[in-house]
Design an enzyme around this catalytic site. Structure first.
Site, PDB file in Angstrom:
ATOM      1  N   MET A  20       0.839  -1.194   0.000  1.00 34.51           N
ATOM      2  CA  MET A  20       0.000   0.000   0.000  1.00 34.51           C
ATOM      3  C   MET A  20       0.882   1.256   0.000  1.00 34.51           C
ATOM      4  SD  MET A  20      -3.392  -0.979   2.111  1.00 34.51           S
ATOM      5  CE  MET A  20      -2.734  -0.728   3.738  1.00 34.51           C
ATOM      6  N   HIS A  55       9.182  -2.929   3.463  1.00 31.40           N
ATOM      7  CA  HIS A  55       8.882  -3.101   2.035  1.00 31.40           C
ATOM      8  C   HIS A  55      10.167  -3.392   1.261  1.00 31.40           C
ATOM      9  CE1 HIS A  55       5.574  -0.273   3.367  1.00 31.40           C
ATOM     10  NE2 HIS A  55       4.865  -1.226   2.789  1.00 31.40           N
ATOM     11  N   GLN A  82     -10.236  -2.573   2.530  1.00 32.63           N
ATOM     12  CA  GLN A  82      -9.752  -3.176   3.770  1.00 32.63           C
ATOM     13  C   GLN A  82      -9.679  -2.195   4.933  1.00 32.63           C
ATOM     14  OE1 GLN A  82      -5.914  -4.218   1.790  1.00 32.63           O
ATOM     15  NE2 GLN A  82      -5.012  -3.817   3.804  1.00 32.63           N
TER      16      GLN A  82
HETATM   17  P1  AMP Z   1       1.641  -2.645   3.560  1.00 30.25           P
HETATM   18  O1  AMP Z   1       2.117  -1.670   2.539  1.00 30.25           O
HETATM   19  O2  AMP Z   1       1.659  -2.126   4.959  1.00 30.25           O
HETATM   20  O3  AMP Z   1       0.336  -3.306   3.173  1.00 30.25           O
HETATM   21  O4  AMP Z   1       2.715  -3.812   3.574  1.00 30.25           O
HETATM   22  C1  AMP Z   1       3.090  -4.468   2.377  1.00 30.25           C
HETATM   23  C2  AMP Z   1       3.857  -5.702   2.736  1.00 30.25           C
HETATM   24  O5  AMP Z   1       5.015  -5.345   3.505  1.00 30.25           O
HETATM   25  C3  AMP Z   1       3.035  -6.690   3.592  1.00 30.25           C
HETATM   26  O6  AMP Z   1       3.285  -8.009   3.158  1.00 30.25           O
HETATM   27  C4  AMP Z   1       3.589  -6.443   4.968  1.00 30.25           C
HETATM   28  O7  AMP Z   1       3.488  -7.573   5.816  1.00 30.25           O
HETATM   29  C5  AMP Z   1       5.046  -6.126   4.664  1.00 30.25           C
HETATM   30  N1  AMP Z   1       5.637  -5.387   5.792  1.00 30.25           N
HETATM   31  C6  AMP Z   1       5.155  -4.270   6.399  1.00 30.25           C
HETATM   32  N2  AMP Z   1       5.934  -3.899   7.439  1.00 30.25           N
HETATM   33  C7  AMP Z   1       6.937  -4.824   7.502  1.00 30.25           C
HETATM   34  C8  AMP Z   1       8.072  -5.005   8.364  1.00 30.25           C
HETATM   35  N3  AMP Z   1       8.327  -4.175   9.374  1.00 30.25           N
HETATM   36  N4  AMP Z   1       8.876  -6.068   8.144  1.00 30.25           N
HETATM   37  C9  AMP Z   1       8.617  -6.935   7.120  1.00 30.25           C
HETATM   38  N5  AMP Z   1       7.576  -6.808   6.261  1.00 30.25           N
HETATM   39  C10 AMP Z   1       6.743  -5.773   6.456  1.00 30.25           C
END
Ligand code: AMP
Length: 288
Positions: free
Chosen positions: A30, A37, A61
């Site tokens: 996102m 990321h 969501q």
């Molecule tokens: P988001 O943009 O928050 O939806 O996250 C995108 C992807 O990055 C998802 O698969 C999250 O689980 C992963 N993600 C977010 N924060 C972390 C983190 N601190 N460590 C590892 N992966 C992460």
């Protein structure tokens, strides 16, 4: 790196990669990229010839319109980061590209999506996650899709969806990336002021307290949850939940044996934060 906004453009890029015999990795996000990321993109770059990153703040969501409105959007910086990390395509569609007029389908994983985050945020949360991830997997058809352990329940729910719907993809889960003090990186951390940022460490402190108690030989789920809860409140944060669950079924564990997942969620100032840790109770050195 190409930035594209239509499904047709992503598909034609992937088709060309396929004709050249290149493997394809997908990193769904996102946006508002941080080190978490970046770890997903690096893993994808190491394992796949072509990396596609999707950047879509998925309205389906978010249960609170204010949370959706406040979600950080930094697309220009995100594009620069993705380009630096060797991403081939950044897919940043408009909401109408993903949910055109008349869109009427929802993917629901019963049971796993109803507990923990599903119970707190409402069933619509994981319906929204699953529907958009299912669409992204159908749009890109990657060999491997990358997700973070940070969102542990999301991984469990998506794994079940992929299995149940026979989606031909391998899932790769990347360990949680943390700040030096233990706070898990999150796009939502940007909303914390200095005092809240200090208190936010309470989540990882709660998880550490549970891990320490397991190390010391405690195997009673309720006693461990109480230890985690106490550590968090001592650090100034009241958890929404702190639970010890089975890593596959997400059911509460009463007497620990084998692998367990410790999950926590809490509001800290304006941000709702989550964190978790996987512990193999057979591997820890017990002092009991
Ligand atoms: P988001 O943009 O928050 O939806 O996250 C995108 C992807 O990055 C998802 O698969 C999250 O689980 C992963 N993600 C977010 N924060 C972390 C983190 N601190 N460590 C590892 N992966 C992460």
């Amino acid at each position: 790196m190409k930035t594209v906004s239509t499904i047709a453009d992503v598909r034609s890029h992937v088709a060309a990669a396929r004709r050249a015999g290149r493997s394809v990795g997908l990193v769904p996000t996102m946006g508002a990229f941080h080190g978490g990321h970046e770890a997903l993109m690096r893993a994808a770059r190491e394992q796949c010839d072509e990396v596609i990153v999707s950047l879509f703040v998925n309205p389906a969501q978010f249960e609170e319109p204010a949370d959706l409105a406040a979600y950080p959007r930094t697309e220009a910086a995100d594009a620069a980061t993705a380009a630096r990390l060797g991403v081939a395509v950044l897919f940043a569609p408009a909401v109408t590209e993903i949910y055109p007029d008349g869109f009427a389908t929802s993917v629901r994983v019963r049971g796993l999506a109803d507990v923990l985050e599903g119970a707190e945020r409402g069933a619509a949360h994981f319906d929204g996650v699953c529907t958009v991830v299912c669409k992204l997997l159908n749009i890109v058809v990657p060999d491997v899709a990358y997700f973070g352990q940070k969102d542990a329940q999301q991984v469990v729910v998506i794994r079940r969806m992929v299995r149940d719907l026979d989606i031909p993809v391998r899932l790769h889960v990347v360990p949680t990336v943390r700040e030096l003090d233990g706070l898990a990186l999150s796009s939502r951390n940007a909303r914390l002021d200095a005092a809240d940022r200090e208190r936010a460490v309470a989540l990882s402190r709660g998880l550490e307290a549970v891990a320490d108690a397991i190390d010391a030989g405690e195997r009673d789920g309720a006693a461990l949850e109480a230890a985690g809860h106490a550590a968090m409140t001592a650090a100034g944060v009241e958890p929404e939940y702190l639970a010890i669950v089975d890593p596959d079924s997400l059911e509460r564990v009463q007497a620990l044996a084998g692998r367990v997942l410790v999950v926590v969620a809490a509001r800290v100032g304006p941000a709702r934060l989550i964190d978790n840790v996987l512990i193999d109770t057979e591997q820890v050195a017990t002092h009991a």
